[in-house]
Design a protein around this motif. Sequence first.
Motif, PDB file in Angstrom:
ATOM      1  N   ALA A  50       0.834  -1.202   0.000  1.00  0.00           N
ATOM      2  CA  ALA A  50       0.000   0.000   0.000  1.00  0.00           C
ATOM      3  C   ALA A  50       0.869   1.253   0.000  1.00  0.00           C
ATOM      4  N   GLN A  51       1.943   1.224   0.780  1.00  0.00           N
ATOM      5  CA  GLN A  51       2.862   2.369   0.799  1.00  0.00           C
ATOM      6  C   GLN A  51       3.446   2.623  -0.587  1.00  0.00           C
ATOM      7  N   ASN A  52       3.819   1.565  -1.273  1.00  0.00           N
ATOM      8  CA  ASN A  52       4.386   1.700  -2.616  1.00  0.00           C
ATOM      9  C   ASN A  52       3.364   2.279  -3.586  1.00  0.00           C
ATOM     10  N   ARG A  53       2.102   1.865  -3.427  1.00  0.00           N
ATOM     11  CA  ARG A  53       1.057   2.406  -4.313  1.00  0.00           C
ATOM     12  C   ARG A  53       0.882   3.908  -4.090  1.00  0.00           C
ATOM     13  N   VAL A  54       0.964   4.327  -2.838  1.00  0.00           N
ATOM     14  CA  VAL A  54       0.844   5.757  -2.539  1.00  0.00           C
ATOM     15  C   VAL A  54       2.008   6.524  -3.164  1.00  0.00           C
ATOM     16  N   LEU A  90       4.628   7.606   7.544  1.00  0.00           N
ATOM     17  CA  LEU A  90       4.668   9.021   7.180  1.00  0.00           C
ATOM     18  C   LEU A  90       6.096   9.539   7.045  1.00  0.00           C
ATOM     19  N   ARG A  91       6.991   8.993   7.858  1.00  0.00           N
ATOM     20  CA  ARG A  91       8.414   9.356   7.697  1.00  0.00           C
ATOM     21  C   ARG A  91       8.927   8.897   6.336  1.00  0.00           C
ATOM     22  N   CYS A  97       9.027  11.135  -0.940  1.00  0.00           N
ATOM     23  CA  CYS A  97       8.150  11.940  -1.802  1.00  0.00           C
ATOM     24  C   CYS A  97       8.236  13.435  -1.513  1.00  0.00           C
ATOM     25  N   GLY A  98       8.701  13.773  -0.315  1.00  0.00           N
ATOM     26  CA  GLY A  98       8.741  15.185   0.062  1.00  0.00           C
ATOM     27  C   GLY A  98       7.437  15.700   0.618  1.00  0.00           C
TER      28      GLY A  98
END
Length: 304
Positions: A50-54, A90-91, A97-98
């Motif tokens: 899921a993190q990768n998709r975001v 979030l880190r 991504c910034g």
Amino acid sequence: MKNIVSIDLGSNSFRTLLYDGLNHKIIDEYQEVVGMADGLIDTKQISIAAQNRVIDAVKRSIEKLKYNPKDAICVTTAAMRMAENSNEVLRRFKKECGLDFKIIDGNEEARLTLLAIKYALKREKKESEHFILIDIGGGSTELIINNGNDYFAKSFDIGIVTLSQKYKNSDDLISELQRREKDILIFLDSLNIDLKNFVFVATAGTPTTIAAVKLGLNFMSYDRNIVNGTELKLNEIEHFLNKLKSLSGKELFDFVGPGRTDFIESGVLIYKTFYEVLRKNKSIVFDDGLREGVAIDYALKLTN
């Protein structure tokens, strides 16, 4: 005032807005289903997938809207509130991504969504003083009563993704929603407000999808400007629910788009539940929501 970029990272969707804060107009937008809450009920974690998709969605949004991620105002909601690894996630997003996301609680989510809907109602020249608003999300549903200059809000942990993951068949899902009706009624009764003449307003993917289908649109032809302000009667919600059962997988995909086919039934059942609890026969649908509220709120702070 330079253009504002606001981002809403929800339990199922990633939504970015490029907004003219001086004239309060949408310039451009990007949205994508990222399935942040996939597996969350069982693992209490935002998965690596899921993190990768975001992260991939962020990159595509930057390519389309040409914004500097460090300038974006970013909020995230129910999935991050529930996840045990939210700070770690979030880190990672900030590093790769910034984007600097702020986890907001249900009350702040309600306030910002309400702000967007007030602007939307005025834009469409509809009643904007006394109305009931529901925002059906992936991990929670916000219920807001706007009574003149006052509003009352409550976040219920009934979302299209989390309920779909927890209850695998329609009967169990319906039984759970029937149990939840009591909680909703307790909140409404505590307000001691006669809601009979309050307009019922709905936002988020489920209401806009049903409105689009009513108007002859599908996922590919969807146009927020056409959908905004559409009225949906309770019998049209019930008709859509029955129609779902007869659709092939491809037909359903054409209507709702990627990442939503598994959750549309739970969304419709949640929507129907609020019609029944509120004793309303129709609602007004808007695409406007949290990301618009974030942008409007920021613009107002800059001009005050």
